[in-house]
Scaffold this motif. Structure first.
Motif, PDB file in Angstrom:
ATOM      1  N   ILE A  32       0.860  -1.183   0.000  1.00 51.02           N
ATOM      2  CA  ILE A  32       0.000   0.000   0.000  1.00 51.02           C
ATOM      3  C   ILE A  32       0.896   1.232   0.000  1.00 51.02           C
ATOM      4  O   ILE A  32       2.097   1.139   0.224  1.00 51.02           O
ATOM      5  N   SER A  33       0.298   2.391  -0.241  1.00 52.50           N
ATOM      6  CA  SER A  33       1.086   3.622  -0.250  1.00 52.50           C
ATOM      7  C   SER A  33       1.532   3.979   1.165  1.00 52.50           C
ATOM      8  O   SER A  33       0.917   3.575   2.151  1.00 52.50           O
ATOM      9  N   GLN A  34       2.589   4.757   1.241  1.00 52.37           N
ATOM     10  CA  GLN A  34       3.079   5.185   2.545  1.00 52.37           C
ATOM     11  C   GLN A  34       2.072   6.094   3.243  1.00 52.37           C
ATOM     12  O   GLN A  34       1.964   6.070   4.467  1.00 52.37           O
ATOM     13  N   GLU A  35       1.315   6.858   2.464  1.00 51.85           N
ATOM     14  CA  GLU A  35       0.301   7.730   3.051  1.00 51.85           C
ATOM     15  C   GLU A  35      -0.800   6.899   3.714  1.00 51.85           C
ATOM     16  O   GLU A  35      -1.239   7.198   4.820  1.00 51.85           O
ATOM     17  N   ASP A  36      -1.238   5.848   3.019  1.00 51.65           N
ATOM     18  CA  ASP A  36      -2.247   4.956   3.590  1.00 51.65           C
ATOM     19  C   ASP A  36      -1.702   4.252   4.833  1.00 51.65           C
ATOM     20  O   ASP A  36      -2.382   4.125   5.843  1.00 51.65           O
ATOM     21  N   ALA A  37      -0.462   3.799   4.736  1.00 50.94           N
ATOM     22  CA  ALA A  37       0.156   3.112   5.867  1.00 50.94           C
ATOM     23  C   ALA A  37       0.244   4.037   7.077  1.00 50.94           C
ATOM     24  O   ALA A  37      -0.069   3.630   8.206  1.00 50.94           O
ATOM     25  N   LYS A  38       0.630   5.271   6.849  1.00 48.25           N
ATOM     26  CA  LYS A  38       0.749   6.231   7.949  1.00 48.25           C
ATOM     27  C   LYS A  38      -0.610   6.458   8.603  1.00 48.25           C
ATOM     28  O   LYS A  38      -0.720   6.496   9.832  1.00 48.25           O
ATOM     29  N   GLY A  39      -1.648   6.593   7.803  1.00 48.01           N
ATOM     30  CA  GLY A  39      -2.992   6.790   8.337  1.00 48.01           C
ATOM     31  C   GLY A  39      -3.458   5.617   9.182  1.00 48.01           C
ATOM     32  O   GLY A  39      -4.039   5.798  10.259  1.00 48.01           O
ATOM     33  N   ILE A  40      -3.191   4.411   8.703  1.00 46.53           N
ATOM     34  CA  ILE A  40      -3.591   3.213   9.450  1.00 46.53           C
ATOM     35  C   ILE A  40      -2.835   3.132  10.766  1.00 46.53           C
ATOM     36  O   ILE A  40      -3.415   2.858  11.822  1.00 46.53           O
ATOM     37  N   ILE A  41      -1.529   3.381  10.722  1.00 50.64           N
ATOM     38  CA  ILE A  41      -0.718   3.316  11.938  1.00 50.64           C
ATOM     39  C   ILE A  41      -1.165   4.368  12.946  1.00 50.64           C
ATOM     40  O   ILE A  41      -1.233   4.111  14.148  1.00 50.64           O
ATOM     41  N   GLU A  42      -1.493   5.565  12.464  1.00 53.58           N
ATOM     42  CA  GLU A  42      -1.979   6.607  13.373  1.00 53.58           C
ATOM     43  C   GLU A  42      -3.309   6.214  14.000  1.00 53.58           C
ATOM     44  O   GLU A  42      -3.564   6.492  15.161  1.00 53.58           O
ATOM     45  N   LYS A  43      -4.159   5.544  13.232  1.00 54.47           N
ATOM     46  CA  LYS A  43      -5.477   5.162  13.727  1.00 54.47           C
ATOM     47  C   LYS A  43      -5.403   4.011  14.729  1.00 54.47           C
ATOM     48  O   LYS A  43      -6.058   4.037  15.764  1.00 54.47           O
ATOM     49  N   TYR A  44      -4.610   2.983  14.403  1.00 54.52           N
ATOM     50  CA  TYR A  44      -4.599   1.784  15.235  1.00 54.52           C
ATOM     51  C   TYR A  44      -3.417   1.697  16.190  1.00 54.52           C
ATOM     52  O   TYR A  44      -3.393   0.818  17.063  1.00 54.52           O
ATOM     53  N   GLY A  45      -2.433   2.569  16.055  1.00 52.05           N
ATOM     54  CA  GLY A  45      -1.308   2.595  16.983  1.00 52.05           C
ATOM     55  C   GLY A  45      -0.596   1.264  17.086  1.00 52.05           C
ATOM     56  O   GLY A  45      -0.213   0.679  16.090  1.00 52.05           O
ATOM     57  N   ALA A  46      -0.445   0.762  18.305  1.00 49.29           N
ATOM     58  CA  ALA A  46       0.305  -0.463  18.555  1.00 49.29           C
ATOM     59  C   ALA A  46      -0.528  -1.722  18.372  1.00 49.29           C
ATOM     60  O   ALA A  46      -0.028  -2.820  18.562  1.00 49.29           O
ATOM     61  N   ASN A  47      -1.784  -1.594  17.986  1.00 54.08           N
ATOM     62  CA  ASN A  47      -2.636  -2.757  17.786  1.00 54.08           C
ATOM     63  C   ASN A  47      -2.365  -3.326  16.390  1.00 54.08           C
ATOM     64  O   ASN A  47      -3.043  -3.024  15.417  1.00 54.08           O
ATOM     65  N   ARG A  48      -1.343  -4.170  16.300  1.00 55.46           N
ATOM     66  CA  ARG A  48      -0.909  -4.696  15.005  1.00 55.46           C
ATOM     67  C   ARG A  48      -1.960  -5.559  14.335  1.00 55.46           C
ATOM     68  O   ARG A  48      -2.083  -5.553  13.112  1.00 55.46           O
ATOM     69  N   LYS A  49      -2.716  -6.295  15.094  1.00 60.56           N
ATOM     70  CA  LYS A  49      -3.736  -7.170  14.516  1.00 60.56           C
ATOM     71  C   LYS A  49      -4.768  -6.352  13.743  1.00 60.56           C
ATOM     72  O   LYS A  49      -5.096  -6.657  12.599  1.00 60.56           O
TER      73      LYS A  49
END
Length: 60
Positions: A32-49
């Motif tokens: 996926i794009s880095q922008e999408d990845a950044k958004g997902i990481i910001e939303k879910y934080g440390a919840n990798r699942k």
């Protein structure tokens, strides 16, 4: 008599915390794009699942 060196100790749940993904690694992992990845990481934080689930929904 038991040998104390062979006993396994389970860490308390509070000590088993996950760190959030790195953006570039996460983006490459899910293609996926880095922008999408950044958004997902910001939303879910440390919840990798949950972050992995979200990335699979938008991956190509």
């Amino acid at each position: 008599m038991t040998n104390d060196k062979t006993k396994k100790v389970q860490a308390p749940e509070a000590a088993v915390t996950e760190a959030p993904y790195e953006v570039i690694y996460f983006a490459k992992k899910h293609r996926i794009s880095q922008e999408d990845a950044k958004g997902i990481i910001e939303k879910y934080g440390a919840n990798r699942k949950e972050a992995d689930k979200a990335a699979r929904r938008i991956s190509v």
